[in-house]
Design a protein around this motif. Structure first.
Motif, PDB file in Angstrom:
ATOM      1  N   LEU A  22       0.575  -1.137   0.246  1.00  0.00           N
ATOM      2  CA  LEU A  22      -0.034  -0.130  -0.096  1.00  0.00           C
ATOM      3  C   LEU A  22       0.573   1.323   0.298  1.00  0.00           C
ATOM      4  O   LEU A  22       1.055   2.423  -0.848  1.00  0.00           O
ATOM      5  CB  LEU A  22      -0.624   0.324   0.817  1.00  0.00           C
ATOM      6  CG  LEU A  22      -2.468  -1.227   0.964  1.00  0.00           C
ATOM      7  CD1 LEU A  22      -3.299  -0.527   1.655  1.00  0.00           C
ATOM      8  CD2 LEU A  22      -3.019  -0.240  -0.213  1.00  0.00           C
ATOM      9  N   PRO A  23       1.761   1.304   0.687  1.00  0.00           N
ATOM     10  CA  PRO A  23       2.866   3.084   0.762  1.00  0.00           C
ATOM     11  C   PRO A  23       2.913   3.017  -0.115  1.00  0.00           C
ATOM     12  O   PRO A  23       3.875   3.733  -0.652  1.00  0.00           O
ATOM     13  CB  PRO A  23       3.382   3.019   2.120  1.00  0.00           C
ATOM     14  CG  PRO A  23       3.098   1.285   2.374  1.00  0.00           C
ATOM     15  CD  PRO A  23       2.201   0.598   1.958  1.00  0.00           C
ATOM     16  N   LEU A  24       3.701   2.029  -1.448  1.00  0.00           N
ATOM     17  CA  LEU A  24       4.907   2.041  -2.312  1.00  0.00           C
ATOM     18  C   LEU A  24       4.188   2.592  -3.260  1.00  0.00           C
ATOM     19  O   LEU A  24       2.982   2.575  -3.886  1.00  0.00           O
ATOM     20  CB  LEU A  24       5.573   0.912  -3.163  1.00  0.00           C
ATOM     21  CG  LEU A  24       5.711  -0.426  -1.605  1.00  0.00           C
ATOM     22  CD1 LEU A  24       5.685  -2.062  -2.039  1.00  0.00           C
ATOM     23  CD2 LEU A  24       6.884   0.540  -0.901  1.00  0.00           C
ATOM     24  N   LYS A  25       5.322   3.676  -3.960  1.00  0.00           N
ATOM     25  CA  LYS A  25       4.951   4.374  -5.274  1.00  0.00           C
ATOM     26  C   LYS A  25       4.093   5.263  -4.670  1.00  0.00           C
ATOM     27  O   LYS A  25       2.786   6.001  -5.974  1.00  0.00           O
ATOM     28  CB  LYS A  25       4.452   3.619  -6.179  1.00  0.00           C
ATOM     29  CG  LYS A  25       5.798   3.177  -6.830  1.00  0.00           C
ATOM     30  CD  LYS A  25       5.612   2.565  -7.844  1.00  0.00           C
ATOM     31  CE  LYS A  25       7.096   1.526  -8.319  1.00  0.00           C
ATOM     32  NZ  LYS A  25       6.939   1.236  -9.773  1.00  0.00           N
ATOM     33  N   LEU A  26       3.723   5.722  -3.635  1.00  0.00           N
ATOM     34  CA  LEU A  26       2.390   6.735  -3.043  1.00  0.00           C
ATOM     35  C   LEU A  26       2.682   7.901  -3.098  1.00  0.00           C
ATOM     36  O   LEU A  26       4.076   8.391  -2.388  1.00  0.00           O
ATOM     37  CB  LEU A  26       2.286   6.723  -1.457  1.00  0.00           C
ATOM     38  CG  LEU A  26       0.801   6.462  -1.523  1.00  0.00           C
ATOM     39  CD1 LEU A  26      -0.330   5.927  -2.105  1.00  0.00           C
ATOM     40  CD2 LEU A  26       0.389   6.728   0.014  1.00  0.00           C
TER      41      LEU A  26
END
Length: 88
Positions: A22-26
């Motif tokens: 979920l927090p990747l490439k945010l």
């Protein structure tokens, strides 16, 4: 391994992978400079949830399959993991 145990194992792996992905490439709204009223500046601009859920399912299945094979065919047993001889 029962079917319900296999489903629970898949669900645990799926949610673990989801919380990792979920927090990747945010990209937050404050980074893009376009802040929607009523939302915090740290809110994601475009979270790409559909793509992340599909990726999560693929990764979870590739992790879950070998684990099921190891458990069903007893390739690794509890006796193999008993390094200190407590299960004798």
């Amino acid at each position: 391994m029962t079917i319900s145990a296999a489903c629970v194992l898949f669900a645990v792996i799926w949610f673990l992978v989801l919380f990792i992905i979920l927090p990747l490439k945010l990209v937050s709204q404050s980074e893009t400079g376009h802040i929607t009223s009523g939302t915090p500046p740290s809110a994601p601009e475009n979270p790409n949830l559909k793509r992340k859920i599909i990726l999560t399912t693929f990764i979870a299945f590739t992790v879950w399959s070998p684990l099921c094979i190891i458990i069903v065919f007893e390739l690794i047993t509890m006796k193999d993991l008993d390094f200190y001889g407590f299960l004798d």
